[in-house]
Motif scaffolding. Structure first.
Motif, short mmCIF file in Angstrom:
data_model
loop_
_atom_site.label_atom_id
_atom_site.label_comp_id
_atom_site.label_asym_id
_atom_site.label_seq_id
_atom_site.Cartn_x
_atom_site.Cartn_y
_atom_site.Cartn_z
N UNK A 55 0.78 -1.23 0.00
CA UNK A 55 0.00 0.00 0.00
C UNK A 55 0.81 1.27 0.00
N UNK A 56 2.14 1.19 0.01
CA UNK A 56 2.97 2.39 -0.05
C UNK A 56 3.75 2.40 -1.36
N UNK A 57 3.79 3.56 -2.00
CA UNK A 57 4.48 3.66 -3.28
C UNK A 57 4.98 5.09 -3.47
N UNK A 58 6.07 5.22 -4.23
CA UNK A 58 6.62 6.54 -4.53
C UNK A 58 7.38 6.48 -5.84
N UNK A 83 3.81 7.55 -0.70
CA UNK A 83 2.44 7.85 -0.30
C UNK A 83 1.75 6.55 0.08
N UNK A 84 0.80 6.65 1.01
CA UNK A 84 0.04 5.49 1.47
C UNK A 84 -1.29 5.49 0.74
N UNK A 85 -1.63 4.35 0.13
CA UNK A 85 -2.88 4.21 -0.64
C UNK A 85 -3.74 3.14 0.03
N UNK A 86 -5.00 3.47 0.38
CA UNK A 86 -5.88 2.45 0.97
C UNK A 86 -6.32 1.44 -0.09
N UNK A 87 -6.21 0.16 0.23
CA UNK A 87 -6.60 -0.90 -0.70
C UNK A 87 -7.75 -1.71 -0.12
N UNK A 88 -8.65 -2.17 -0.99
CA UNK A 88 -9.74 -3.03 -0.55
C UNK A 88 -9.25 -4.47 -0.57
N UNK A 89 -9.34 -5.13 0.58
CA UNK A 89 -8.91 -6.53 0.74
C UNK A 89 -7.44 -6.71 0.37
N UNK A 90 -6.68 -5.63 0.35
CA UNK A 90 -5.26 -5.70 0.03
C UNK A 90 -4.96 -6.07 -1.40
N UNK A 91 -5.96 -5.99 -2.31
CA UNK A 91 -5.73 -6.43 -3.69
C UNK A 91 -6.23 -5.47 -4.75
N UNK A 92 -7.17 -4.56 -4.45
CA UNK A 92 -7.70 -3.67 -5.47
C UNK A 92 -8.08 -2.32 -4.86
N UNK A 93 -8.58 -1.42 -5.69
CA UNK A 93 -8.99 -0.10 -5.24
C UNK A 93 -10.39 -0.16 -4.62
N UNK A 94 -10.73 0.85 -3.83
CA UNK A 94 -12.07 0.92 -3.23
C UNK A 94 -13.10 1.42 -4.24
N UNK A 95 -12.69 2.31 -5.14
CA UNK A 95 -13.64 2.88 -6.09
C UNK A 95 -12.89 3.36 -7.33
N UNK A 96 -13.64 3.63 -8.40
CA UNK A 96 -13.04 4.13 -9.63
C UNK A 96 -12.59 5.57 -9.41
N UNK A 97 -11.50 5.94 -10.07
CA UNK A 97 -10.94 7.27 -9.86
C UNK A 97 -10.22 7.73 -11.13
N UNK A 98 -10.20 9.04 -11.34
CA UNK A 98 -9.50 9.63 -12.48
C UNK A 98 -8.34 10.47 -11.97
N UNK A 99 -7.28 10.53 -12.78
CA UNK A 99 -6.14 11.35 -12.42
C UNK A 99 -5.64 12.11 -13.63
N UNK A 100 -4.98 13.23 -13.35
CA UNK A 100 -4.51 14.06 -14.44
C UNK A 100 -3.23 14.78 -14.03
N UNK A 101 -2.30 14.87 -14.97
CA UNK A 101 -1.12 15.71 -14.78
C UNK A 101 -0.68 16.18 -16.16
N UNK A 102 -0.76 17.48 -16.38
CA UNK A 102 -0.44 18.02 -17.70
C UNK A 102 -1.37 17.42 -18.73
N UNK A 103 -0.81 16.85 -19.79
CA UNK A 103 -1.62 16.22 -20.83
C UNK A 103 -1.87 14.75 -20.54
N UNK A 104 -1.33 14.23 -19.43
CA UNK A 104 -1.54 12.84 -19.06
C UNK A 104 -2.84 12.68 -18.29
#
Length: 192
Positions: A55-58, A83-104
């Motif tokens: 659950x931690x990544x950088x 950063x610490x990211x909450x995971x559901x059952x330690x295997x997936x995300x809790x909900x769908x999410x969008x991210x953006x940085x510049x044109x990405x």
């Protein structure tokens, strides 16, 4: 009095143990050339993702004249930005999410067990080091690895667990989870 390796105690060993808990993945290496009077001078820029698969990544970037030195600098920078990211059952995300940085731009979706990691190169490295086993991800914008990784981290920062939402609202987790299920059931009954 000179202090030798034996007088350090357990500090050196703990630091090694702390470093060994992380795995790192090299995402991208860029070779750049500077033209000077005698010819070209080459330099290298490395993009590295580091995580503990719990659950931690950088991520970090490093520049140097030699590839190993650039990778080492990038790894150290990545360990400073975990950063610490909450995971559901330690295997997936809790909900769908969008991210953006510049044109990405990226979309991350939670997936049922057995789906695996369905994602492109830079995003796959982030998920593998994070410890996610089931996720579906799509990059919609830039294919630049730096922007894709930053957009993925932007999305992961917006990831919330039911426990975090309950704490902010001053409610119990069961109230929030049951309300979500009841709301989904009402919508299904209204359609029928």
């Amino acid at each position: 009095m000179a202090r030798g390796p034996q007088s350090r105690g357990s500090h050196g060993r703990n630091r090694d143990d702390h470093d060994s808990e992380f795995i790192d993945k090299l995402v991208h290496i860029n070779r750049v050339a500077k033209v000077v009077k005698g010819g070209r001078r080459f330099g290298f820029a490395a993009l590295v993702v580091v995580g503990d698969q719990k659950g931690r990544v950088g991520f970090g970037k490093g520049k140097a004249r030699e590839v190993p030195e650039a990778i080492r600098k990038a790894t150290e920078a990545a360990k400073r930005t975990l950063v610490k990211v909450p995971l559901r059952e330690g295997r997936t995300l809790h909900h769908d999410v969008r991210g953006r940085h510049g044109a990405g731009k990226v979309i991350l979706r939670a997936a049922p067990a057995g789906t695996g990691i369905i994602a492109g190169g830079p995003m796959r490295a982030v998920f593998e080091t994070l410890g996610i086993q089931d996720v579906v991800a799509k990059s919609l914008g830039s294919s630049n690895p730096y922007n894709m990784v930053r957009a993925t981290f932007d999305a992961l920062r917006h990831e919330d667990s039911p426990r975090g939402v309950a704490a902010r609202r001053g409610k119990k987790v069961s109230d929030i989870v049951s309300r979500r299920r009841d709301g989904a059931g009402d919508g299904a009954q209204a359609e029928a």
